[in-house]
Design a protein around this motif. Structure first.
Motif, PDB file in Angstrom:
ATOM      1  N   ARG A 138       0.764  -1.315   0.100  1.00 52.90           N
ATOM      2  CA  ARG A 138       0.103   0.118  -0.105  1.00 52.90           C
ATOM      3  C   ARG A 138       0.870   1.236  -0.027  1.00 52.90           C
ATOM      4  O   ARG A 138       0.662   2.236  -0.587  1.00 52.90           O
ATOM      5  N   LEU A 139       1.861   1.195   0.494  1.00 55.63           N
ATOM      6  CA  LEU A 139       2.704   2.243   0.906  1.00 55.63           C
ATOM      7  C   LEU A 139       4.067   2.563  -0.086  1.00 55.63           C
ATOM      8  O   LEU A 139       4.728   3.591  -0.457  1.00 55.63           O
ATOM      9  N   GLY A 140       4.417   1.668  -0.845  1.00 52.57           N
ATOM     10  CA  GLY A 140       5.502   1.518  -1.869  1.00 52.57           C
ATOM     11  C   GLY A 140       5.399   2.731  -2.969  1.00 52.57           C
ATOM     12  O   GLY A 140       6.275   3.541  -2.900  1.00 52.57           O
ATOM     13  N   SER A 141       4.468   2.622  -3.591  1.00 52.90           N
ATOM     14  CA  SER A 141       4.419   3.518  -4.675  1.00 52.90           C
ATOM     15  C   SER A 141       3.834   4.902  -4.280  1.00 52.90           C
ATOM     16  O   SER A 141       4.207   5.798  -4.865  1.00 52.90           O
ATOM     17  N   TRP A 142       2.805   4.783  -3.395  1.00 49.19           N
ATOM     18  CA  TRP A 142       2.367   5.926  -2.929  1.00 49.19           C
ATOM     19  C   TRP A 142       3.427   6.954  -2.271  1.00 49.19           C
ATOM     20  O   TRP A 142       3.458   8.180  -2.671  1.00 49.19           O
ATOM     21  N   SER A 143       4.699   6.167  -1.351  1.00 42.64           N
ATOM     22  CA  SER A 143       5.487   7.198  -0.728  1.00 42.64           C
ATOM     23  C   SER A 143       6.465   7.681  -2.014  1.00 42.64           C
ATOM     24  O   SER A 143       6.924   8.961  -1.689  1.00 42.64           O
ATOM     25  N   VAL A 144       6.741   7.229  -2.927  1.00 39.19           N
ATOM     26  CA  VAL A 144       7.680   7.695  -4.097  1.00 39.19           C
ATOM     27  C   VAL A 144       6.865   8.645  -4.666  1.00 39.19           C
ATOM     28  O   VAL A 144       7.437   9.740  -4.899  1.00 39.19           O
ATOM     29  N   TYR A 145       5.658   8.450  -4.966  1.00 36.75           N
ATOM     30  CA  TYR A 145       4.811   9.495  -5.515  1.00 36.75           C
ATOM     31  C   TYR A 145       4.639  10.721  -4.847  1.00 36.75           C
ATOM     32  O   TYR A 145       4.681  11.815  -5.346  1.00 36.75           O
ATOM     33  N   GLN A 146       4.606  10.612  -3.554  1.00 36.62           N
ATOM     34  CA  GLN A 146       4.330  11.817  -2.782  1.00 36.62           C
ATOM     35  C   GLN A 146       5.748  12.507  -2.745  1.00 36.62           C
ATOM     36  O   GLN A 146       5.677  13.649  -2.591  1.00 36.62           O
ATOM     37  N   LYS A 147       6.887  11.986  -2.514  1.00 38.43           N
ATOM     38  CA  LYS A 147       8.290  12.586  -2.914  1.00 38.43           C
ATOM     39  C   LYS A 147       8.378  13.347  -4.128  1.00 38.43           C
ATOM     40  O   LYS A 147       8.971  14.267  -4.163  1.00 38.43           O
ATOM     41  N   ALA A 148       7.900  12.790  -5.230  1.00 33.23           N
ATOM     42  CA  ALA A 148       7.974  13.322  -6.542  1.00 33.23           C
ATOM     43  C   ALA A 148       6.883  14.545  -6.517  1.00 33.23           C
ATOM     44  O   ALA A 148       7.289  15.560  -7.236  1.00 33.23           O
ATOM     45  N   GLN A 149       5.959  14.285  -6.149  1.00 31.40           N
ATOM     46  CA  GLN A 149       4.813  15.498  -5.913  1.00 31.40           C
ATOM     47  C   GLN A 149       5.301  16.648  -5.095  1.00 31.40           C
ATOM     48  O   GLN A 149       5.207  17.694  -5.470  1.00 31.40           O
ATOM     49  N   TYR A 150       6.187  16.444  -3.998  1.00 35.20           N
ATOM     50  CA  TYR A 150       6.706  17.128  -3.185  1.00 35.20           C
ATOM     51  C   TYR A 150       7.759  18.151  -3.717  1.00 35.20           C
ATOM     52  O   TYR A 150       7.797  19.311  -3.752  1.00 35.20           O
ATOM     53  N   LYS A 151       8.514  17.347  -4.720  1.00 33.83           N
ATOM     54  CA  LYS A 151       9.529  18.253  -5.458  1.00 33.83           C
ATOM     55  C   LYS A 151       9.021  19.181  -6.544  1.00 33.83           C
ATOM     56  O   LYS A 151       9.269  20.386  -6.580  1.00 33.83           O
ATOM     57  N   HIS A 152       7.703  18.783  -6.958  1.00 31.49           N
ATOM     58  CA  HIS A 152       6.803  19.603  -7.958  1.00 31.49           C
ATOM     59  C   HIS A 152       6.452  20.908  -7.171  1.00 31.49           C
ATOM     60  O   HIS A 152       6.488  21.952  -7.391  1.00 31.49           O
ATOM     61  N   PHE A 153       5.839  20.438  -6.026  1.00 32.89           N
ATOM     62  CA  PHE A 153       5.114  21.565  -5.278  1.00 32.89           C
ATOM     63  C   PHE A 153       6.408  22.628  -4.850  1.00 32.89           C
ATOM     64  O   PHE A 153       6.116  23.941  -4.821  1.00 32.89           O
ATOM     65  N   ALA A 154       7.609  22.187  -4.157  1.00 31.10           N
ATOM     66  CA  ALA A 154       8.460  23.072  -3.895  1.00 31.10           C
ATOM     67  C   ALA A 154       9.019  23.777  -4.858  1.00 31.10           C
ATOM     68  O   ALA A 154       9.538  24.898  -4.867  1.00 31.10           O
ATOM     69  N   GLU A 155       9.043  23.367  -6.300  1.00 30.74           N
ATOM     70  CA  GLU A 155       9.609  24.010  -7.598  1.00 30.74           C
ATOM     71  C   GLU A 155       8.315  25.057  -8.010  1.00 30.74           C
ATOM     72  O   GLU A 155       8.943  25.564  -8.974  1.00 30.74           O
ATOM     73  N   GLY A 156       7.138  24.943  -7.445  1.00 36.16           N
ATOM     74  CA  GLY A 156       6.044  25.993  -7.848  1.00 36.16           C
ATOM     75  C   GLY A 156       5.466  25.189  -9.124  1.00 36.16           C
ATOM     76  O   GLY A 156       4.809  26.016  -9.718  1.00 36.16           O
ATOM     77  N   LYS A 157       5.667  23.948  -9.261  1.00 32.70           N
ATOM     78  CA  LYS A 157       5.082  23.374 -10.614  1.00 32.70           C
ATOM     79  C   LYS A 157       3.506  22.799 -10.135  1.00 32.70           C
ATOM     80  O   LYS A 157       3.468  22.672  -8.857  1.00 32.70           O
ATOM     81  N   LYS A 158       2.844  22.370 -10.800  1.00 36.31           N
ATOM     82  CA  LYS A 158       1.615  21.718 -10.504  1.00 36.31           C
ATOM     83  C   LYS A 158       1.771  20.368  -9.893  1.00 36.31           C
ATOM     84  O   LYS A 158       2.908  19.387  -9.882  1.00 36.31           O
ATOM     85  N   SER A 159       1.105  20.276  -8.629  1.00 41.49           N
ATOM     86  CA  SER A 159       1.383  19.133  -7.752  1.00 41.49           C
ATOM     87  C   SER A 159      -0.065  18.562  -7.111  1.00 41.49           C
ATOM     88  O   SER A 159      -0.776  19.433  -6.826  1.00 41.49           O
ATOM     89  N   THR A 160      -0.111  17.285  -6.767  1.00 44.99           N
ATOM     90  CA  THR A 160      -1.131  16.973  -6.048  1.00 44.99           C
ATOM     91  C   THR A 160      -1.404  17.322  -4.859  1.00 44.99           C
ATOM     92  O   THR A 160      -2.191  17.099  -3.656  1.00 44.99           O
ATOM     93  N   LEU A 161       0.089  17.603  -4.016  1.00 47.33           N
ATOM     94  CA  LEU A 161       0.084  18.207  -2.614  1.00 47.33           C
ATOM     95  C   LEU A 161      -0.300  19.510  -2.823  1.00 47.33           C
ATOM     96  O   LEU A 161       0.063  20.455  -3.323  1.00 47.33           O
TER      97      LEU A 161
END
Length: 136
Positions: free
Chosen positions: A78-101
């Motif tokens: 349940r957490l394997g791909s979800w946790s990787v996805y959250q970190k990728a989305q965080y990178k987008h968020f921190a760069e000001g890009k579109k993110s699900t976070l």
């Protein structure tokens, strides 16, 4: 036939299921595929049954409590791909890009130590540009 392939085929079949012109042949294929998937224990899930972000977050906190870290194997059910996805989305968020976070989710992930807080604030391009040009 792999699980992902079965899921993809069921998704494709579900897309066409709204047609009034559904042929007998396509119904037969759909029925046989459903029977085969049932035989191997496939569990059907409606799109509306997607796991909410908050449920994953609680599971992440539980994982941390049990393992004292966030080293989650990619094959964790349940957490394997979800946790990787959250970190990728965080990178987008921190760069000001579109993110699900959003800021709320980022703060929750930081509060449990899953994310580092250095880049917690989204980049403000106006401030960055002003600081860059004023140093020239």
């Amino acid at each position: 036939m792999g699980l992902q392939t079965c899921q993809n085929q069921m998704s494709l079949l579900a897309v066409g299921s709204g047609s009034r012109d559904m042929s007998i042949a396509s119904f037969g294929i759909r029925r046989r595929l459903t029977e085969k998937l049932n035989e191997v224990g496939f569990q059907f899930r409606l799109r509306g049954d997607l796991i909410p972000w908050g449920v994953h977050f609680e599971e992440l906190k539980q994982y941390k409590a049990e393992h004292d870290n966030f080293v989650i194997p990619r094959n964790h059910p349940r957490l394997g791909s979800w946790s990787v996805y959250q970190k990728a989305q965080y990178k987008h968020f921190a760069e000001g890009k579109k993110s699900t976070l959003d800021q709320f989710k980022v703060e929750k992930l930081i509060s449990i130590g899953f994310l580092e807080s250095e880049a917690a604030e989204p980049l403000d391009l106006r401030t960055t540009l002003t600081n860059t040009t004023s140093n020239l």
